[in-house]
Design a protein around this motif. Structure first.
Motif, short mmCIF file in Angstrom:
data_model
loop_
_atom_site.label_atom_id
_atom_site.label_comp_id
_atom_site.label_asym_id
_atom_site.label_seq_id
_atom_site.Cartn_x
_atom_site.Cartn_y
_atom_site.Cartn_z
N ARG A 67 -6.09 -0.71 -18.06
CA ARG A 67 -6.51 -1.24 -19.10
C ARG A 67 -5.85 -0.93 -20.26
O ARG A 67 -5.62 -0.04 -21.04
CB ARG A 67 -7.93 -0.55 -19.05
N ASN A 72 -5.32 -4.62 -6.46
CA ASN A 72 -5.94 -4.32 -5.22
C ASN A 72 -5.05 -4.98 -4.30
O ASN A 72 -4.73 -6.23 -4.22
CB ASN A 72 -7.27 -5.15 -5.25
N HIS A 73 -4.19 -4.25 -3.65
CA HIS A 73 -3.18 -4.91 -2.67
C HIS A 73 -3.73 -5.46 -1.57
O HIS A 73 -2.92 -6.32 -0.98
CB HIS A 73 -2.20 -3.67 -2.10
N LYS A 74 -5.00 -5.59 -1.22
CA LYS A 74 -5.64 -6.23 -0.11
C LYS A 74 -6.01 -7.77 -0.78
O LYS A 74 -6.05 -8.88 0.01
CB LYS A 74 -6.64 -5.81 0.06
N THR A 75 -6.52 -7.89 -1.83
CA THR A 75 -6.92 -9.19 -2.37
C THR A 75 -6.04 -10.05 -3.62
O THR A 75 -6.35 -11.06 -3.84
CB THR A 75 -8.32 -9.00 -3.06
N TYR A 84 0.81 -0.97 -0.03
CA TYR A 84 0.13 0.03 -0.10
C TYR A 84 0.94 1.09 0.01
O TYR A 84 0.30 2.26 -0.60
CB TYR A 84 -0.79 0.10 1.25
N GLN A 140 -6.50 -4.46 -12.77
CA GLN A 140 -6.11 -3.51 -12.12
C GLN A 140 -5.33 -4.22 -10.49
O GLN A 140 -5.33 -5.48 -10.63
CB GLN A 140 -7.62 -3.45 -11.32
N ARG A 189 -4.76 -10.14 -15.08
CA ARG A 189 -5.83 -10.72 -15.31
C ARG A 189 -6.92 -9.98 -14.89
O ARG A 189 -8.13 -9.95 -15.69
CB ARG A 189 -6.05 -12.08 -14.01
N LEU A 190 -6.93 -9.04 -13.83
CA LEU A 190 -8.12 -8.06 -13.80
C LEU A 190 -7.82 -6.93 -14.31
O LEU A 190 -8.77 -6.00 -14.21
CB LEU A 190 -8.34 -8.16 -12.16
N ASP A 237 -1.91 4.55 -4.43
CA ASP A 237 -3.32 4.69 -5.02
C ASP A 237 -4.16 3.42 -4.82
O ASP A 237 -3.80 2.37 -4.44
CB ASP A 237 -2.81 4.59 -6.63
N ALA A 238 -5.74 3.91 -4.61
CA ALA A 238 -6.42 2.89 -3.99
C ALA A 238 -6.52 1.55 -4.96
O ALA A 238 -5.70 0.79 -4.66
CB ALA A 238 -7.77 3.45 -3.87
N THR A 239 -7.25 1.56 -6.02
CA THR A 239 -7.08 0.63 -6.92
C THR A 239 -6.79 0.77 -8.35
O THR A 239 -7.59 1.10 -9.05
CB THR A 239 -8.42 -0.23 -6.98
N GLN A 257 -6.02 1.18 -12.06
CA GLN A 257 -6.68 0.42 -13.16
C GLN A 257 -5.75 0.20 -14.48
O GLN A 257 -4.92 1.43 -14.57
CB GLN A 257 -7.89 1.05 -13.65
#
Lengths: 336, 359
Positions: free
Chosen positions: B167, B257-260, B156, B255, B252-253, B161-163, B165
């Motif tokens: 793309r 997300n450091h949490k998941t 984090y 994006q 894969r996503l 930055d939160a999540t 992206q």
């Protein structure tokens, strides 16, 4: 040797604890009274939750600054218990205003009553709390139910023969989840053509990966659905990844209709490209309104324009992929 | 007698996972044969993709299979597991995204630079674990518990930055499919990492060194092997595996997300190693067993999905099956089964003769 090591460890722990105590909700308490700054405590959710939250946290930190006359302490916590703890901390630290975006709608009565007794004014932002309206001064919120109703009305306007819905819920129990879920589940209960094929939650962090797994599971099980109703953009994105991997087309000319909420810029671009069909707006910009109200109160004035629930509702719309323009993205999109 | 025993530890190690896999396959044949159907379809971007549950299993297990390979090496050399792989994977994802964003444009060149740096960062963190384990001789699980609990916070910090992206066509080519090739790209990543390790073992004596350090450190040292160095090398290789898995997870996503990112993968990876018949106490190992273990875990998950079990409930059902597999592969049951097998094969007469010979 071993004893020495244990002693060092124990000392390290004590210091760590002491350090924690210092960074808690109590700091800067005495300084503020002298400097004439307004002391506020702001409780929000974790910025990593979504693009919406990121924009919301940034909006607040940009507004409640020293230059603007505030001595603000920010706490971001994803769960109700940590938020309540932070609120108690703020009451002890004798802040003048508390701003809350609650993780859960219930469980706040006691803390809010304590705050009222201590003469602290509470503002709710973004999310409502289930309590007596007298416990807070004002709530600057999105009408989440309205967002859900707008989305369901849009879906109905498509006039499909059948509505087989993959429903991805947000953090269960949050105002955003309840508001966006209820109109859909009510519609499905009332109309035989509407069925929820699969329902699942992205969990406390509205997680895209969880959403992808739910969609993957539905596809693995051979479920047929023609609508994805995801309660935020990130989760809609997760579902789309699963659709792409399974070779299922989606969007304006696709087999599956994709719906999201929040209006992140990247999501609106997916709309513009025709990969998604709908995105519901949810305005994260409440700071300016609250700032104005606090300044009014400080000047001895009173707040006007509240409804029966002490609310000020942000105006919001829904975007259709067939009508969206680049100008909409620039005006309403969040983040980058 | 001796040949019997050797053949057991050869293919025998793979016996339990192969049987488990066979049972899963047979179960699915009787449950619903269409589980195995494979289809060629066009997705939204107009790319041809292979679809079907089998493809989904092999694709989704990629990160797990890659990390399980690295985990096998650390397990074999150190006799313990690294439980921080998922959390450090979040760091490698964060570094990758940070570097990419810092360079602006996403091209193949910047991707390579970003990946090289994220690999480097991951190796540094893994070497920290390795140092605690190999130099300070801290129990691996305790040593890696430190990064397990704090690495996501570090991720984090690196990427506040939160999540974010990402793309982009190149990103989706790595995370999904390359246009024109219907097989999901992560599958190639598994093959690539597997090939890399295979070549390393073929042209160096690393495999032998790792096994001897794992079996008896003192003896290995007396034979001129430096156990500290071997353990550190196993952590470096794990670091490479983790960064590849982190890269796939991010792509894969599209994006971060450091949490998941890669959350809970450490437990599945350890399980894959165990199901693969490798001793969690170190020593002899078989990478193929761990890879097989990873696919078994994913096949189990997908089978449960196909039986309409919700993703949140999958873990409980999975636990039941895994208990059975692990108990079946335990030394006690294994020895009993071996004895039974020998008795069946050589007949009661030779069995009794063997007993006499032993006593």
């Amino acid at each position: 040797m071993r004893k020495l090591f244990a002693l060092i460890l124990a000392l390290a722990m004590v210091f760590a604890l002491a350090a924690c105590g210092q960074t808690g909700a109590a700091p800067a308490g005495d300084k503020a009274a002298d400097s004439g700054l307004i002391k506020v405590g702001i409780i929000n959710l974790d910025p990593s939750e979504s693009g919406y939250r990121e924009a919301n946290v940034k909006n607040l930190t940009d507004t409640f600054t020293k230059e603007n006359g505030y001595d603000a302490t920010f706490v971001t916590a994803p769960t109700a218990d940590k938020q309540l703890e932070a609120a108690k901390g703020f009451i002890t630290a004798q802040v003048k205003y508390i701003l809350v975006s609650a993780a859960e709608t219930t469980g706040w009565d006691e803390v809010l009553a304590d705050a009222k007794e201590a003469g602290i004014k509470v503002f709710l932002f973004d999310r409502m709390i289930d309590c007596d309206p007298s416990l807070y001064t004002a709530a600057v919120v999105s009408d989440m139910r309205q967002e859900g109703e707008t989305a369901v009305a849009w879906l109905e306007s498509l006039g499909l023969d059948e509505y087989k819905i993959l429903h991805i819920q947000g953090q269960l129990g949050s105002a955003a989840q309840i508001g966006r879920s209820d109109p859909l589940t009510e519609k499905c209960a009332a109309d035989d053509k509407w069925t929820i094929v699969r329902e699942g939650t992205g969990g406390d962090s509205w997680d895209a990966n969880e959403a992808r797994k739910i969609a993957e599971a539905a596809i693995n099980a051979g479920e047929q659905f023609n609508i994805v109703y995801a309660e935020n953009d990130g989760m809609a994105g997760g579902v789309v990844e699963a659709l792409d991997a399974a070779g299922i087309t989606h969007g304006v000319n696709g087999d599956v209709i994709v719906m999201g909420f929040d209006c992140n810029k990247w999501a609106l671009r997916e709309l513009l490209a025709g990969n998604w069909n709908y995105d519901g707006q949810c305005s994260p910009f409440q700071a300016a309104v609250i700032d104005k109200m606090i300044k009014t109160l400080e000047a001895g004035g009173s707040i006007e324009g509240l409804n029966a629930l002490n609310q000020i509702i942000s105006e919001e719309k829904g975007f259709d992929a067939r009508e969206i323009t680049q100008a909409d993205i620039d005006t309403y999109g969040l983040g980058e | 007698m001796k040949t019997n025993k050797r053949s057991f530890s050869g293919l025998g190690q793979l016996l339990i996972p192969l049987v488990a896999l066979a049972i899963l396959i047979v179960f699915n044949i009787f449950r619903d044969i269409s589980f195995f159907s494979i289809d060629l379809r066009f997705n939204n971007s107009g790319n041809m993709v292979l679809t079907g549950n089998l493809v989904s299993i092999i694709d989704s297990a990629s990160e797990l299979a890659i990390i399980a390979m690295g985990m096998t090496l650390v397990t074999a050399a150190c006799g313990g597991q690294d439980i921080s792989v998922g959390a450090v994977g979040a760091i490698s994802g964060a570094v990758f995204v940070k570097v990419l964003q810092g360079m602006g444009a996403i091209t193949i060149g910047t991707m390579l630079i970003a990946f090289a740096l994220c690999c480097l960062a991951t190796i540094v963190f893994k070497l920290f674990n390795g140092m605690l384990v190999a130099v300070f001789r801290i129990q691996p699980m305790i040593a890696t518990l430190i990064l397990y609990s704090c690495a996501r916070s570090i991720a984090y910090w690196i990427n506040g930055d939160a999540t974010p992206q990402l793309r982009n066509e190149i990103i989706s080519a790595i995370g999904k499919t390359i246009p024109g090739i219907p097989v999901p790209t992560p599958i190639f990543a598994v093959i690539l990492v597997g090939l890399l390790l295979f070549l390393i073992f073929k042209f160096t004596s690393l495999r032998l060194y790792i096994q001897s350090v794992g079996i008896n450190e003192g003896a290995a040292r007396l034979n001129g092997i430096n156990p500290t160095r071997i353990k550190l090398i196993s952590f470096i290789l794990l670091g490479v595996c983790v960064s590849v898995a982190g890269l796939i997870g991010v792509c894969r996503l599209g994006q971060l997300n450091h949490k998941t990112l890669l959350v809970d993968i450490e437990m599945d990876a350890i399980l894959a190693v165990a199901i693969g018949g490798n001793s969690l106490g170190g020593g002899r190992f078989r990478l193929s067993g761990s890879i097989l273990g990873a696919y078994i875990i994913q096949m189990l998950t997908t089978t449960l999905y196909a039986m309409n079990v919700a993703p949140v409930n999958v873990k409980a059902y999975k636990a039941i099956v895994i208990i059975i597999i692990v108990v079946a592969g335990s030394p006690v049951v294994k020895n009993k089964l071996t004895a039974l097998w020998n008795r069946l094969r050589s007949g009661p007469a030779r069995e009794s003769a063997r007993k006499e010979g032993v006593s």
